[in-house]
Design a protein around this motif. Structure first.
Motif: not given
Lengths: 263, 307
Positions: A78-83, B79, A76, B86-88, B187-189, A110-111
């Protein structure tokens, strides 16, 4: 602003099923730089890109985005970094069930906590930037190839990333639209200060937009320098690549016969 | 036919057909022919080792598939509860979409099929009980079998047919189109954007559909019994409510939760594992429906044995 480079690749080795395709690659990209990654078919360009954008765990080495390790972080994180990065895929990879505007708005929805009105405004702004305003309500399947690529760029830059990746932005497009896309990439750098990594094998476009060209060959980075430097390079494989000379392997009659027999 | 390799190809074809057309002399005949040529590779010991390694490979594949599906479901449940941290976060709107897709739109078919099953059970029940002259006891049979078995099973199978195939083909075409990768890179799981809403949608829809199935089955059976035996609705419902325990009812609901998880697990993981092209997608969709229904029936049996 800190001079933190948006991406650092350290001794990257990666491949499929334990067989390395990328060997010990090092690369660093500065803020506001356009880097073109070039290489023939099968040189490992696509695999290299997959490693850079967090889609594939490397076998060795690491990729650092904005100073933070991409692959040592938890999923997760990593997902934050990818944003923080934007990626325009070769085929667009837009959500086929959503309209163009919804696609561009997706990362924003989404973000961020922005309200709907602001999201709409930003979406239109991005669509206008790629000259797609007015096509908001079309589905990806209703767009032409060039429009799809531009829509993909609009989605990639929706969150104003500092670093954008583009996979073959001008492949399969007519020269006029390809040139327009090149201008778009230069504009991204000049007006938004973005770093752009472009994977392509279109020479003309590479020489036009690149601050630096990185040549991948059989999984090794064999060259990294400005367009002028690459023209002066005395490496035959590089010269073959930029002068469009086919590779000449020595002809072995017996091997050829064996290949034809399927052995 | 003068070309020896042409003849050999013919023999090779016939040899591969030997399992289908197998006269007793066949193997011997070929053995002799192939002995006299140099092509002895067809009687390789490797065949045996290949068989063994194939068995091993398919076992590994099965374990991988189950593991992958479990991780997917576990991640999406995680999730759902901790997504914010975790921002998801799992979006409510997407869940509502899925509930409409998997639940609301399935109401007519579930109601109709459950009603049909209700009528069918009463026909069979009356027919069987008439041997003992005990037709009026048919309500008891219904009251025991519908809430425990028929309502959850028929609902599960119908939803597997509708949502199972839909989920696999949707997720599969997203995978082929690179949309799943695109989501990850944005960044979207995928676990929260694709898996969690579908899972929650099914977890909410299935139990409600089972309740609707129960109602439809009992109502239709009541009408049929009224028409054939002349038992009035009041007496019928009193009988039903008298016999159906809250346990029977909850047994069915509990099962539907398990069916929902199985369905989401199988359908989505098969979709995620689609690669290559349209043909694989088609095969996976078929496989998804068949596996979902088989898993539901197997789980139903295990449930019946254990509880």
């Amino acid at each position: 602003m800190s001079p933190q480079p948006p991406i650092i690749v350290e001794n990257l080795q990666g491949g499929y099923n334990g067989i390395p395709v990328i060997h010990g690659c090092d690369m660093e990209i500065a803020q506001g730089e356009i880097v073109v990654i070039m290489g023939g078919s099968g040189s490992g360009k696509s695999t290299f890109l997959k490693h850079l954008i967090g889609l594939k765990e490397p076998m060795q080495g690491d990729v650092k985005l904005f100073g933070q390790s991409l692959y040592q972080a938890s999923v997760y994180k990593r997902m934050d970094l990818l944003k923080g990065i934007g990626v325009a895929f070769q085929s667009g990879a837009l959500m086929s069930s959503m309209t163009i505007a919804e696609n561009v708005a997706l990362p924003l929805r989404e973000h961020t906590d922005l309200d709907e009105e602001l999201i709409q405004v930003i979406t239109r702004m991005k669509l206008d930037f790629v000259n797609l305003l007015g096509k908001d309500d079309l589905l990806p399947s209703e767009l032409s190839g060039g429009m799809l690529k531009r829509a993909a760029v609009a989605r990639a830059i929706a969150l104003d990333p500092k670093l954008t990746f583009m996979d073959e932005p001008s492949a399969g497009l007519d020269p006029v639209i390809a040139a327009a896309l090149d201008d778009l990439i230069i504009q991204l750098k000049e007006s938004l200060g973005m770093s752009v990594v472009v994977v392509t094998h279109e020479l003309e476009s590479a020489f036009k937009i690149a601050d630096r060209i990185v040549v991948l060959d059989r999984g090794y980075i064999i060259f990294s320098g400005t367009p002028d430097e690459i023209k002066k390079s005395d490496n035959t494989r590089i010269q073959n690549l930029i002068n469009r000379v086919p590779e000449e392997d020595e002809f072995d009659a017996e091997l050829y016969a064996q290949r034809l027999m399927g052995q | 036919m003068s070309d020896p390799s042409c003849l050999f190809n013919l023999l090779k074809t016939l040899y591969t057909l030997r399992n289908i057309v197998q006269p007793f002399w066949f193997n011997y005949y070929f053995y002799v022919i192939l002995q006299t040529t140099n092509y002895t590779e067809f009687f390789d010991l490797n065949q045996i080792t290949n068989r063994i390694s194939q068995t091993g490979q398919s076992t590994i594949n099965a374990v991988t598939a189950i593991g992958y599906a479990s991780i997917l479901i576990w991640d999406s449940l995680l999730l759902l509860f901790m997504g914010k941290r975790v921002n998801q976060p799992v979006r409510f709107g997407l869940i509502v979409d899925e509930i409409i897709n998997a639940g609301v739109k399935a109401v007519p078919v579930v109601a109709l099929m459950s009603a049909t099953i209700g009528v069918m059970l009463s026909i069979q029940g009356i027919h069987t009980l008439s041997i003992f002259g005990a037709e009026t006891q048919v309500t008891f049979g219904l009251a025991i079998s519908i809430p425990r078995e028929f309502a959850p099973l028929i609902t599960g199978i119908l939803v597997a047919g509708r949502s199972g195939s839909q989920l696999t083909s949707r997720v599969g075409s997203m995978q082929l189109n690179g949309e799943i990768d695109a989501l990850t890179v944005m960044g979207i799981a995928p676990a929260r954007y694709v898996v969690a809403p579908s899972l929650i949608g099914l977890l909410v829809s299935l139990p409600v559909l089972v309740v609707i199935g129960n109602l439809a089955a009992f109502s239709a059976a009541g009408l049929y019994i009224h028409a054939t035996l002349g038992i009035g609705p009041d007496a019928y419902w009193a009988d039903v409510l008298d016999v159906v325990t809250i346990d029977d009812f909850l047994h069915g609901i509990m099962k539907s939760f398990i069916f929902a998880i199985l369905l989401a697990m199988i359908a989505i993981s098969l979709g995620m594992r689609v690669y290559g092209g349209a043909e694989v997608l088609g095969k996976s969709t078929t496989q998804s429906v068949v596996t979902c229904i088989a898993a539901i029936i197997a789980a139903d049996t295990v449930f019946a044995l254990l509880l």
